[in-house]
Design a protein around this motif. Structure first.
Motif, short mmCIF file in Angstrom:
data_model
loop_
_atom_site.label_atom_id
_atom_site.label_comp_id
_atom_site.label_asym_id
_atom_site.label_seq_id
_atom_site.Cartn_x
_atom_site.Cartn_y
_atom_site.Cartn_z
N THR A 46 1.01 -1.56 -0.33
CA THR A 46 -0.08 -0.36 -0.08
C THR A 46 0.59 1.35 0.30
O THR A 46 1.53 1.15 0.26
N VAL A 66 -2.97 2.05 -3.89
CA VAL A 66 -3.54 3.13 -2.86
C VAL A 66 -5.18 2.02 -1.68
O VAL A 66 -6.41 2.67 -2.56
N ASP A 68 -8.67 2.15 0.83
CA ASP A 68 -8.66 2.50 1.97
C ASP A 68 -8.60 2.20 3.78
O ASP A 68 -8.94 3.36 4.26
N LYS A 89 -9.94 10.52 -3.37
CA LYS A 89 -9.34 10.82 -4.26
C LYS A 89 -7.77 11.98 -4.26
O LYS A 89 -6.91 11.69 -4.67
N VAL A 92 -4.75 9.27 -4.21
CA VAL A 92 -4.60 8.45 -5.22
C VAL A 92 -3.52 9.76 -5.89
O VAL A 92 -2.89 8.57 -5.94
N CYS A 96 0.53 9.07 -7.21
CA CYS A 96 0.22 8.13 -9.05
C CYS A 96 1.46 9.55 -9.15
O CYS A 96 2.17 9.23 -10.23
N VAL A 106 -6.62 1.06 -7.57
CA VAL A 106 -7.53 2.32 -6.54
C VAL A 106 -8.25 1.59 -5.79
O VAL A 106 -8.95 0.94 -6.15
N ASP A 107 -8.05 1.76 -4.34
CA ASP A 107 -9.76 0.73 -3.40
C ASP A 107 -11.43 1.65 -4.47
O ASP A 107 -10.85 2.66 -4.61
N LEU A 127 -12.22 7.39 -10.43
CA LEU A 127 -10.82 6.93 -10.13
C LEU A 127 -9.99 6.23 -11.00
O LEU A 127 -9.13 6.83 -11.40
N VAL A 134 -3.53 4.82 -13.04
CA VAL A 134 -4.39 4.07 -12.71
C VAL A 134 -4.73 3.21 -13.34
O VAL A 134 -5.83 3.44 -14.41
N VAL A 137 -9.05 -0.97 -10.68
CA VAL A 137 -9.81 -0.48 -9.05
C VAL A 137 -10.11 -2.02 -7.90
O VAL A 137 -9.79 -2.93 -9.15
#
Length: 317
Positions: A46, A66, A68, A89, A92, A96, A106-107, A127, A134, A137
């Motif tokens: 993470t 990334v 939560d 966000k 995130v 990046c 990303v979560d 996202l 990215v 998800v």
């Protein structure tokens, strides 16, 4: 010509506290599958911001999540469900900005997709549009069953996303966003064969609908290894033993960034909290005892003629 340029324009000495890193090609899903097919364990970690992402990138992790989990591990919230989409966000985008080759997942934060399929699709798209870095998800999926059929809403959302070309990493076993429904952070699939079978079937369904990878969290290692051996997509384990296709850990846990206990499945590779507090105490002591800054080391000099002219001007004023 190049040698002349280097002589005329030598590298600039850095007087500021940060500098950019050279860019590199980002890993793709195809690269991850190449590792998977060659039985090479996939590494994932993470990251919550530019600094932690830079550490993971320079260490050459295959994947960055990334998660939560940053709500609790970086922002001081009491639960992963406390963080809002806009705040998430922000982090995130920060992650990046770090240069490196890691594939970034990303979560989907709690509250950003549960109200409807349309809302979930909108969240996933937003996202993915935060940065070209990215790559996918991640979606937590329960093992809800009714009359022998899997009925979890997140399965339907995962399928909708996959059909729209949005890469999805499924997440089964312990799903922290459903901690209240699960009655706490507990190992999943260890009490009954029905529970472990439900996890297995959910993982199979995630593969069927097009998920490129599946996280197995807090699942007994025998169950995780069996699931992994019967899937054709890589599994990423966290508290799931070493029979998965790869591993993921929360960076603040494995580096010991916070005080207190970490989950059983975490191996602490450092104690940043302890060493950081000690270093800050050293700094405070040096300042109070006037050992820092040392003018001969950390100070900047002024030319003698400038100094003399300055004094003359001050005294003339």
């Amino acid at each position: 010509m190049r040698g002349m340029f280097q002589r005329l324009c030598p590298p600039l000495k850095r007087f500021y506290s940060s500098h950019p890193y050279p860019s590199s090609r980002q890993l793709s899903i195809a690269d991850l599958y190449s590792r998977y097919k060659s039985n090479q364990p996939i590494t994932m970690l993470t990251a919550y911001d530019y600094i932690t992402a830079t550490w993971a990138q320079e260490a050459q992790c295959d994947m960055i999540l990334v998660g939560d989990s940053l709500a609790m591990c970086s922002l001081g919230y009491s639960s992963t469900t406390d963080i809002g989409l806009d705040e998430f966000k922000y982090h995130v985008k920060s992650v990046c900005r770090a240069q490196g080759s890691a594939f970034i997942v990303v979560d989907m934060p709690f509250g950003s997709f549960e109200s409807s399929l349309e809302k979930g699709i909108e969240t996933a798209i937003s996202l993915m549009k935060l940065s070209s870095k990215v790559g996918a998800v991640k979606l937590e999926v329960g093992s809800s069953q009714s009359q022998g059929k899997l009925t979890d809403y997140s399965l339907r959302l995962a399928e909708e996303l996959c059909t729209r070309g949005i890469p999805v990493m499924g997440h089964v076993g312990l799903t922290p966003q459903r901690v209240h429904a699960l009655s706490g952070y507990k190992v999943q699939g260890n009490k009954s064969s029905a529970d472990s079978l439900a996890i297995f079937e959910t993982a199979q369904e995630l593969q069927r609908i097009g998920c490129f990878s599946i996280v197995l969290e807090c699942v007994p290692h025998k169950i995780s290894q069996y699931i992994t051996s019967h899937l054709k997509v890589p599994t990423i384990g966290i508290g799931a033993g070493n029979g998965t296709s790869g591993q993921v850990l929360v960076q603040s846990d494995m580096l010991g960034m916070l005080s207190g206990q970490v989950p059983k499945f975490v191996h602490k590779y450092g104690n940043f909290h302890k060493s950081s507090v000690e270093h800050i105490r050293d700094y405070i002591k040096d300042v109070t005892e006037r050992r820092f800054p040392d003018n001969s080391i950390e100070g900047f000099k002024v030319k003698d003629e400038v100094w003399v002219d300055f004094i003359e001007r001050v005294e003339e004023a």
